[in-house]
Design a protein around this motif. Structure first.
Motif, mmCIF file in Angstrom:
data_model
loop_
_atom_site.group_PDB
_atom_site.id
_atom_site.type_symbol
_atom_site.label_atom_id
_atom_site.label_comp_id
_atom_site.label_asym_id
_atom_site.label_seq_id
_atom_site.Cartn_x
_atom_site.Cartn_y
_atom_site.Cartn_z
ATOM 1 N N ARG A 365 1.314 -1.268 -0.203
ATOM 2 C CA ARG A 365 0.070 0.075 0.432
ATOM 3 C C ARG A 365 0.566 1.280 -0.138
ATOM 4 O O ARG A 365 0.402 2.390 -1.022
ATOM 5 N N VAL A 389 -5.322 5.030 -0.811
ATOM 6 C CA VAL A 389 -4.728 3.837 -0.079
ATOM 7 C C VAL A 389 -4.007 3.181 1.173
ATOM 8 O O VAL A 389 -3.724 1.821 1.025
ATOM 9 N N GLN A 392 -7.431 2.767 3.841
ATOM 10 C CA GLN A 392 -7.589 2.137 3.586
ATOM 11 C C GLN A 392 -6.970 0.325 4.575
ATOM 12 O O GLN A 392 -6.458 0.449 4.269
ATOM 13 N N THR A 397 -8.483 -2.482 -1.705
ATOM 14 C CA THR A 397 -8.743 -1.465 -1.980
ATOM 15 C C THR A 397 -9.607 -1.096 -2.899
ATOM 16 O O THR A 397 -9.363 -1.611 -3.897
ATOM 17 N N THR A 399 -10.231 1.832 -5.202
ATOM 18 C CA THR A 399 -8.601 1.842 -5.903
ATOM 19 C C THR A 399 -9.793 3.590 -6.543
ATOM 20 O O THR A 399 -8.819 4.747 -6.275
#
Length: 448
Positions: A365, A389, A392, A397, A399
């Motif tokens: 991440r 990003v 979370q 994820t 996006t």
């Protein structure tokens, strides 16, 4: 006048025609009207990935952990447990009890509620082994459909179970199959790529009293957006005021933050507030036992024993459900998990393995975030940059990419992801993170 020799031929032709007719009950294709069901979206993505010959292809669709080489990861502690089982000549292949392997059933409830849980000490927790989290959700829904007091005498349409929008794709299918009606509640705010807390709380306040509401205990699937502890407290307060029933699905305990107790906090808080609830557990992710299908359903009763609302009565009905559907649960996965949960040394090793998986995902991440922000300076899809990003949590994820951008990622970037913008962080590693970031950047800019 027709000749006598033509009459038998004509009759034979009629018989053959009659036998070939699809309307004839005795000889027609009895599955003639079976429609073709579309393939599961995730498995279809995986099939596309496997057929793709592009050397930089990436599979970010499937929800299964991969190591930094992109390979399936067998936890070292699981390997050790399997070796112990293989060398134990006392192990046989007899049926398990209907409720499951006793040593597993006892330990799994302590893992989610805590060994010092008041509900466990008061014998109010009913637990049965299930076919992973899917089976637990199925039995949980089936039990409520039959015995949840506010639903007695009501139609399927009135038996509403509220699920987050979005939620795990299989939730609605499971609940429909057991006679419930799944209905969305607001959870994800696409404009902020975060939790729609105000809308969520408003829904909880206005929903009919004693509503059944599904909650993701941690690492929300598919968004990766979880409430904070203070937000969970607000949610629990409304549950208690309205008498709502909490249907917890916990598929990622330990896998979300790397800490088993931290990821069980919401469930334990609800129990401490005496909110009626059940919890579905899965060991697919946190033990890497995807194919062994090992899970559990836990229901917290108001009372112990054979009394109204008592644990003994609830258990008796869960045993009937289990007997009717699979008769007895499978042994292998339960024995592996039981060994790990009940052996102090193995348990400590398991926690280390969980940290390894969780922290690798957290590192990916951070790496993806840095590439998008610092290297590519990619225009963000929301008002908070690309911070979602790293904020979370868990395997997935959201996006913020739209369906058109996601389509370009698949078709031109050979990066397999779902159309709602969800990616599995487990599919990202040191070898492909740059390619993923580059394609996201181009997709956002309309250059892919």
């Amino acid at each position: 006048m027709a000749s006598s020799s033509s009459a038998p031929a004509k009759r034979l032709s009629q018989v053959v025609s009659h036998m070939a007719s699809p309307s004839t009950s005795g000889s027609a294709d009895v599955f003639h009207s079976t429609p073709y069901a579309p393939p599961d979206a995730i498995f279809a993505l995986t099939a596309g990935y496997q057929q793709d010959k592009f050397d930089k292809k990436v599979n970010l669709g499937v929800g299964a952990y991969r190591d930094n080489e992109g390979k399936p990861f067998v936890l070292p502690v699981v390997r050790k447990a399997k070796q112990i089982l293989a060398s134990d000549d006392s192990i046989d292949h007899e049926y398990l009890p209907i409720a499951g392997l006793p040593s597993f059933v006892s330990a799994t409830s302590k893992l989610i509620f805590g060994a010092d849980s008041r509900a466990i000490k008061e014998d109010r927790v009913v637990t049965i082994q299930t076919i992973s989290g899917t089976g637990a959700n199925h039995y949980g829904g089936a039990f409520l459909q039959r015995f949840y007091e506010p639903w007695l005498g009501k139609s399927k349409e009135e038996k509403k179970i509220y699920v987050s929008n979005p939620t795990w794709a299989n939730h609605k299918a499971i609940f429909n199959s057991v006679g419930l009606t799944p209905v969305d509640y607001p959870y994800y705010d696409s404009s902020t790529i975060g939790l729609a807390l105000s809308s969520f709380l408003d829904f909880l306040r206005t929903a009919p009293a004693q509503s059944v509401i599904l909650l993701h205990a941690c690492a929300h699937n598919p968004t990766g957006v979880d409430p904070t502890r203070d937000e969970w407290k607000e949610i629990a307060k409304i549950f208690k005021e309205k008498g709502h029933f909490a249907f917890f699905d916990c598929a990622y305990q330990g896998f979300a933050s790397g800490d088993l107790d931290n990821d069980a906090w919401a469930v334990r808080h609800f129990v401490s507030e005496s909110i009626p609830l059940l919890v579905c557990q899965s060991y697919a992710k946190n033990a890497g036992l995807y194919g062994e299908r090992i899970g559990a359903l836990n229901i917290v009763a108001s009372h112990a024993g054979d009394v109204e609302g008592g644990a003994a009565r609830i258990k008796s009905q869960l045993l009937i459900l289990q007997r009717q559907e699979i008769s007895n649960p499978p042994t292998f996965g339960a024995r592996i998990v039981s060994l790990i949960l009940n052996d102090e040394k193995l348990f400590a090793e398991w926690k280390e393995d969980i940290e390894t998986m969780a922290h690798r995902i957290i590192a990916m991440r951070e790496r993806l975030h840095a590439l998008l922000v610092d290297k590519y300076k990619t225009p963000a899809p929301g008002p908070n940059g690309w911070d979602h990003v790293v904020k979370q949590i868990g395997m997935f994820t959201f996006t913020g990419l739209n369906p058109t951008q996601c389509k370009a990622m698949v078709e031109k970037g050979h990066i397999y992801m779902t159309a709602n913008g969800r990616i599995s962080m487990a599919g990202i590693n040191d070898k492909n993170v740059e390619w993923v970031a580059e394609c996201i950047d181009k997709a956002i800019r309309g250059q892919l």
